[in-house]
Design a protein around this motif. Structure first.
Motif, mmCIF file in Angstrom:
data_model
loop_
_atom_site.group_PDB
_atom_site.id
_atom_site.type_symbol
_atom_site.label_atom_id
_atom_site.label_comp_id
_atom_site.label_asym_id
_atom_site.label_seq_id
_atom_site.Cartn_x
_atom_site.Cartn_y
_atom_site.Cartn_z
ATOM 1 N N VAL A 119 10.113 -37.594 0.403
ATOM 2 C CA VAL A 119 9.004 -36.853 -0.185
ATOM 3 C C VAL A 119 7.895 -36.762 0.856
ATOM 4 O O VAL A 119 7.827 -37.558 1.795
ATOM 5 N N VAL A 120 7.029 -35.775 0.701
ATOM 6 C CA VAL A 120 5.893 -35.592 1.591
ATOM 7 C C VAL A 120 4.671 -36.199 0.929
ATOM 8 O O VAL A 120 4.390 -35.940 -0.244
ATOM 9 N N GLY A 121 3.949 -37.041 1.677
ATOM 10 C CA GLY A 121 2.794 -37.709 1.089
ATOM 11 C C GLY A 121 1.750 -38.065 2.121
ATOM 12 O O GLY A 121 1.640 -37.419 3.172
ATOM 13 N N GLY A 122 1.008 -39.128 1.836
ATOM 14 C CA GLY A 122 -0.108 -39.518 2.677
ATOM 15 C C GLY A 122 0.283 -40.144 3.993
ATOM 16 O O GLY A 122 -0.563 -40.334 4.864
ATOM 17 N N LYS A 123 1.558 -40.501 4.165
ATOM 18 C CA LYS A 123 2.007 -41.062 5.438
ATOM 19 C C LYS A 123 3.432 -40.617 5.707
ATOM 20 O O LYS A 123 4.147 -40.174 4.801
ATOM 21 N N ASP A 124 3.846 -40.742 6.965
ATOM 22 C CA ASP A 124 5.198 -40.332 7.345
ATOM 23 C C ASP A 124 6.240 -41.253 6.721
ATOM 24 O O ASP A 124 5.993 -42.433 6.478
ATOM 25 N N GLY A 125 7.437 -40.690 6.496
ATOM 26 C CA GLY A 125 8.573 -41.502 6.100
ATOM 27 C C GLY A 125 8.655 -41.878 4.639
ATOM 28 O O GLY A 125 9.470 -42.721 4.270
ATOM 29 N N MET A 126 7.838 -41.271 3.785
ATOM 30 C CA MET A 126 7.832 -41.660 2.374
ATOM 31 C C MET A 126 9.108 -41.213 1.668
ATOM 32 O O MET A 126 9.715 -40.199 2.010
ATOM 33 N N GLU A 127 9.528 -41.995 0.649
ATOM 34 C CA GLU A 127 10.729 -41.673 -0.107
ATOM 35 C C GLU A 127 10.600 -42.112 -1.558
ATOM 36 O O GLU A 127 9.852 -43.046 -1.869
ATOM 37 N N ASN A 128 11.315 -41.407 -2.436
ATOM 38 C CA ASN A 128 11.415 -41.774 -3.845
ATOM 39 C C ASN A 128 12.810 -42.306 -4.136
ATOM 40 O O ASN A 128 13.776 -41.965 -3.448
ATOM 41 N N PHE A 129 12.916 -43.119 -5.194
ATOM 42 C CA PHE A 129 14.181 -43.760 -5.544
ATOM 43 C C PHE A 129 14.582 -43.382 -6.968
ATOM 44 O O PHE A 129 13.726 -43.210 -7.848
ATOM 45 N N TYR A 130 15.900 -43.282 -7.189
ATOM 46 C CA TYR A 130 16.456 -42.934 -8.489
ATOM 47 C C TYR A 130 17.679 -43.812 -8.744
ATOM 48 O O TYR A 130 18.403 -44.182 -7.815
ATOM 49 N N ASP A 131 17.911 -44.116 -10.023
ATOM 50 C CA ASP A 131 19.157 -44.809 -10.347
ATOM 51 C C ASP A 131 20.287 -43.792 -10.384
ATOM 52 O O ASP A 131 20.083 -42.601 -10.110
ATOM 53 N N LEU A 132 21.483 -44.218 -10.720
ATOM 54 C CA LEU A 132 22.628 -43.319 -10.692
ATOM 55 C C LEU A 132 22.764 -42.498 -11.965
ATOM 56 O O LEU A 132 23.760 -41.804 -12.158
ATOM 57 N N SER A 133 21.725 -42.562 -12.815
ATOM 58 C CA SER A 133 21.720 -41.790 -14.064
ATOM 59 C C SER A 133 20.524 -40.867 -14.165
ATOM 60 O O SER A 133 20.082 -40.532 -15.257
ATOM 61 N N GLY A 134 19.963 -40.474 -13.029
ATOM 62 C CA GLY A 134 18.918 -39.462 -13.017
ATOM 63 C C GLY A 134 17.511 -39.948 -13.262
ATOM 64 O O GLY A 134 16.586 -39.132 -13.359
ATOM 65 N N GLN A 135 17.298 -41.253 -13.386
ATOM 66 C CA GLN A 135 15.975 -41.783 -13.693
ATOM 67 C C GLN A 135 15.261 -42.268 -12.426
ATOM 68 O O GLN A 135 15.847 -42.986 -11.614
ATOM 69 N N LYS A 136 14.003 -41.883 -12.292
ATOM 70 C CA LYS A 136 13.209 -42.365 -11.167
ATOM 71 C C LYS A 136 12.892 -43.841 -11.371
ATOM 72 O O LYS A 136 12.567 -44.281 -12.470
ATOM 73 N N ILE A 137 13.012 -44.642 -10.290
ATOM 74 C CA ILE A 137 12.803 -46.082 -10.377
ATOM 75 C C ILE A 137 11.904 -46.545 -9.237
ATOM 76 O O ILE A 137 11.637 -45.806 -8.291
#
Length: 406
Positions: A263-281
């Motif tokens: 994801v693009v955010g306030g600093k380089d290298g940011m990322e979001n996480f999800y479980d294997l059932s479509g839910q953000k964690i």
């Protein structure tokens, strides 16, 4: 090796550390980074048990399990593209690709990849223009591939020994990116409504800045997790906001229990996480401080985390500058030591990594690099490839590596 050993070795080898970097260091760091820069899916045809071959072991590509094998390179026509196997221990360059923005479409241009895949029989890399996207499974025996037109509506399982498709998996959604789990039993396919590598022309009016091709808006819709052992899978919708770049493919976390994406955010290298059932964690404990743009991530023993470029040392007008990247405690994010290399790509074992390292002086020489083997606690680098210019156009074919464990 424990933390105390790493600190002691690092302090000994870096005791003669140079003075703090001068003005412009942060800009150089960012410049390097920019270069690199639920419903069941019942309609998908069931995979057969033959797919289990994805995760089985393959014969070693070089004799001796701990050999370091640098590559020969091509001549003038193709710059420094690797020709022969690059491998260290059980980590091998299974493929690499070049990118060229050449296809005109209604809304802009498409940045297209051309892959070269390792032929285990000859130990050489062979161009294969059939595929727009290639993900190589652990073991370096099978690859998941997408045909030239994206989004694709089927995934091919390619036998890297024969060069033939073992099986096609038809889909009801369009796929633009692929990634295997670390154990080779699952495949995540990132789904898109439109081509994820669309580039659009931005014109700057009277600003004096030349027009430039930039990424278009994302059309990412979610991801499909496919079980390669039992067959079948499920697609999960993930809504993409303005913080998602055009291509933001999902990949498995170190334990294969979740997924992450840029994801693009306030600093380089940011990322979001999800479980294997479509839910953000929330980020898993050992991945909270990782960066999406540092591919090496977690060491094989799970005790060290590879992070980004933190220091550059000027060695004069004629010698290449020295780069150092951070090795951190994955649970705390605190630095344990530094290791040579500007961009950490893959762990070989718990002490050695493969990295890009500059071949040019720090000042007034541009930026070029090559693949090297680096070791925690040592200032030595071992070249593995010829020189590459990350900003080269298609005439010199700058390339990006695809490493796997075999």
């Amino acid at each position: 090796m424990n933390v105390e050993d790493l600190v002691r070795d690092s302090l000994r080898d870096l005791a003669g550390e140079q003075p703090p970097p001068g003005p412009g260091f942060a800009d150089r760091v960012l410049a390097v980074r920019r270069r690199r820069r639920a419903r069941a899916f019942a309609s998908v045809a069931a995979a057969t048990a033959a797919v289990v071959a994805v995760s089985v072991a393959v014969p070693q590509l070089v004799s001796g399990g701990d050999d370091v094998r640098p590559s020969g390179t091509t001549g003038r026509q193709e710059g420094a593209l690797p020709q022969r196997t690059i491998s260290v221990g059980n980590t091998v360059l299974a493929a690499y690709y070049t990118t060229d923005t050449r296809t005109r479409v209604k809304d802009g241009w498409i940045a297209e990849r051309t892959y070269r895949l390792l032929d285990a029989r000859t130990g050489r890399y062979k161009k294969d223009t059939r595929w727009s996207y290639v993900a190589v499974a652990p073991g370096a025996k099978t690859a998941a591939v997408l045909e030239r037109s994206l989004p694709a509506h089927r995934i091919g399982l390619l036998d890297l020994t024969t060069g033939k498709i073992r099986q096609w998996i038809p889909l009801d959604v369009g796929v633009g990116g692929l990634s295997f789990s670390h154990d080779g039993t699952k495949l995540v396919a990132t789904t898109y409504d439109e081509h994820p590598d669309l580039r659009v022309m931005v014109r700057n009016g009277d600003s004096g800045v030349d027009p430039a091709l930039v990424e278009g808006d994302t059309s990412r819709t979610g991801y499909l997790v496919w079980d390669l052992v039992n067959g079948g899978g499920a697609w999960w919708q993930v809504k993409a906001g303005r913080d998602v770049p055009s291509r933001a493919d999902f990949a498995f976390t170190d334990d294969d229990k979740a997924l992450y994406a840029q994801v693009v955010g306030g600093k380089d290298g940011m990322e979001n996480f999800y479980d294997l059932s479509g839910q953000k964690i929330a980020a898993p404990a050992k991945e909270k401080y990782l960066r999406w743009d540092v591919p090496a991530r977690i060491s094989p023993n799970g005790e060290l985390a590879a992070l980004g470029l933190t220091k550059e040392v000027n060695m004069g007008k004629k010698l290449p500058g020295k780069s150092y990247s951070s090795i951190q405690n994955p649970l705390t994010g605190k630095e344990i030591t530094k290791v040579r290399g500007a961009h950490l790509l893959a762990w070989v074992d718990d002490k050695r990594l493969i990295a890009w390292e500059r071949t040019t002086p720090l000042k007034n020489a541009g930026y070029k690099d090559h693949l090297v083997l680096v070791t925690i606690g040592s200032d030595k680098v071992v070249p593995l490839s010829g020189e590459r210019d990350p900003d080269d156009g298609p005439q010199r074919l700058a390339w990006e590596p695809v490493f796997v464990r075999r």
